[in-house]
Design a protein around this motif. Structure first.
Motif, short mmCIF file in Angstrom:
data_model
loop_
_atom_site.label_atom_id
_atom_site.label_comp_id
_atom_site.label_asym_id
_atom_site.label_seq_id
_atom_site.Cartn_x
_atom_site.Cartn_y
_atom_site.Cartn_z
N UNK A 1 54.05 3.48 68.15
CA UNK A 1 53.68 2.23 67.55
C UNK A 1 54.83 1.59 66.80
N UNK A 2 55.99 2.27 66.74
CA UNK A 2 57.12 1.68 66.02
C UNK A 2 57.98 0.92 67.03
N UNK A 3 58.37 -0.30 66.66
CA UNK A 3 59.14 -1.13 67.60
C UNK A 3 60.44 -1.64 67.00
N UNK A 4 60.80 -1.21 65.81
CA UNK A 4 62.02 -1.68 65.17
C UNK A 4 63.26 -1.20 65.92
N UNK A 5 64.28 -2.03 65.85
CA UNK A 5 65.52 -1.75 66.58
C UNK A 5 66.15 -0.42 66.11
N UNK A 6 66.21 -0.20 64.82
CA UNK A 6 66.82 1.02 64.28
C UNK A 6 66.07 2.27 64.75
N UNK A 7 64.75 2.20 64.75
CA UNK A 7 63.94 3.33 65.20
C UNK A 7 64.23 3.62 66.67
N UNK A 8 64.27 2.58 67.49
CA UNK A 8 64.53 2.77 68.92
C UNK A 8 65.92 3.37 69.14
N UNK A 9 66.92 2.94 68.35
CA UNK A 9 68.26 3.51 68.45
C UNK A 9 68.24 5.00 68.11
N UNK A 10 67.53 5.34 67.03
CA UNK A 10 67.44 6.73 66.59
C UNK A 10 66.81 7.60 67.67
N UNK A 15 67.22 11.52 72.12
CA UNK A 15 66.96 11.87 73.52
C UNK A 15 68.25 12.15 74.27
N UNK A 16 69.28 11.38 74.00
CA UNK A 16 70.57 11.59 74.66
C UNK A 16 71.12 12.97 74.28
N UNK A 17 71.00 13.34 73.01
CA UNK A 17 71.46 14.65 72.56
C UNK A 17 70.66 15.78 73.20
N UNK A 18 69.42 15.53 73.52
CA UNK A 18 68.56 16.53 74.16
C UNK A 18 68.71 16.53 75.68
N UNK A 19 69.49 15.62 76.21
CA UNK A 19 69.68 15.56 77.65
C UNK A 19 68.57 14.84 78.38
N UNK A 20 67.80 14.07 77.66
CA UNK A 20 66.73 13.28 78.27
C UNK A 20 67.35 11.95 78.69
N UNK A 21 67.73 11.89 79.98
CA UNK A 21 68.46 10.69 80.42
C UNK A 21 67.91 10.09 81.71
N UNK A 22 66.70 10.54 82.10
CA UNK A 22 66.05 9.93 83.25
C UNK A 22 64.62 9.57 82.85
#
Length: 164
Positions: A1-10, A15-22
């Motif tokens: 339910x969060x749509x703020x830009x900072x939250x999405x960046x975080x 996800x990138x650090x966890x290898x979630x890239x697809x």
């Protein structure tokens, strides 16, 4: 339910650090999170935790139970009931030990637990007799007194001497 830009960046960085890239990896991760949240809600409901954040101890135990495939949440109400019956309160360590012992025994349903509880206990093998340990608390008298013999000697002396 969060749509703020900072939250999405975080979230994207995490996800990138966890290898979630697809898309597939993201979908699988979201499904894991939803399953975790669902399990957490079930545990909260059974334990009567509704309108407050979990404590670090609660989070630790919830995570432990949700990540252990041998622990069946179907048994949680029964384990909770036994915990309160035996301790008089909610004790997470006691509740955890019940769930782990049932998991170790391969019990996954309340019916299996009931059958397990109703089994006649097997006789426990008796421990071999061991010699008492010597020491200050386990003193072993090496010169025991034979009081019957001592009494006879005293009586003989009294009769022979007419005095003691």
């Amino acid at each position: 339910g969060k749509t703020g830009r900072r939250y999405l960046e975080t979230v994207a960085i995490d996800w990138a650090e966890r290898g979630i890239n697809t898309f597939e990896a993201a979908e699988a991760h979201v499904m894991e999170l939803e399953a975790y949240d669902s399990g957490e809600q079930k545990i909260r409901s059974v334990l009567g935790i509704h309108d407050r954040a979990l404590t670090p101890t609660e989070k630790k135990y919830f995570q432990k139970w949700l990540e252990n495939p041998d622990v069946t949440l179907e048994l949680l109400p029964l384990a909770y009931d036994r915990t309160v019956a035996y301790t008089g309160k909610l004790s997470y360590s006691y509740l955890n030990s019940i769930l782990e012992s049932w998991a170790k025994a391969g019990l996954t349903t309340p019916q299996q637990v009931q059958e397990y509880d109703n089994k006649p206990e097997r006789p426990k093998p008796s421990a071999p007799a061991s010699k008492p340990k010597k020491g200050i608390n386990n003193y072993e008298d090496t010169n025991p007194v034979d009081y019957d013999k001592l009494e006879e000697q005293i009586l003989d002396m009294m009769l022979d001497n007419d005095t003691f």
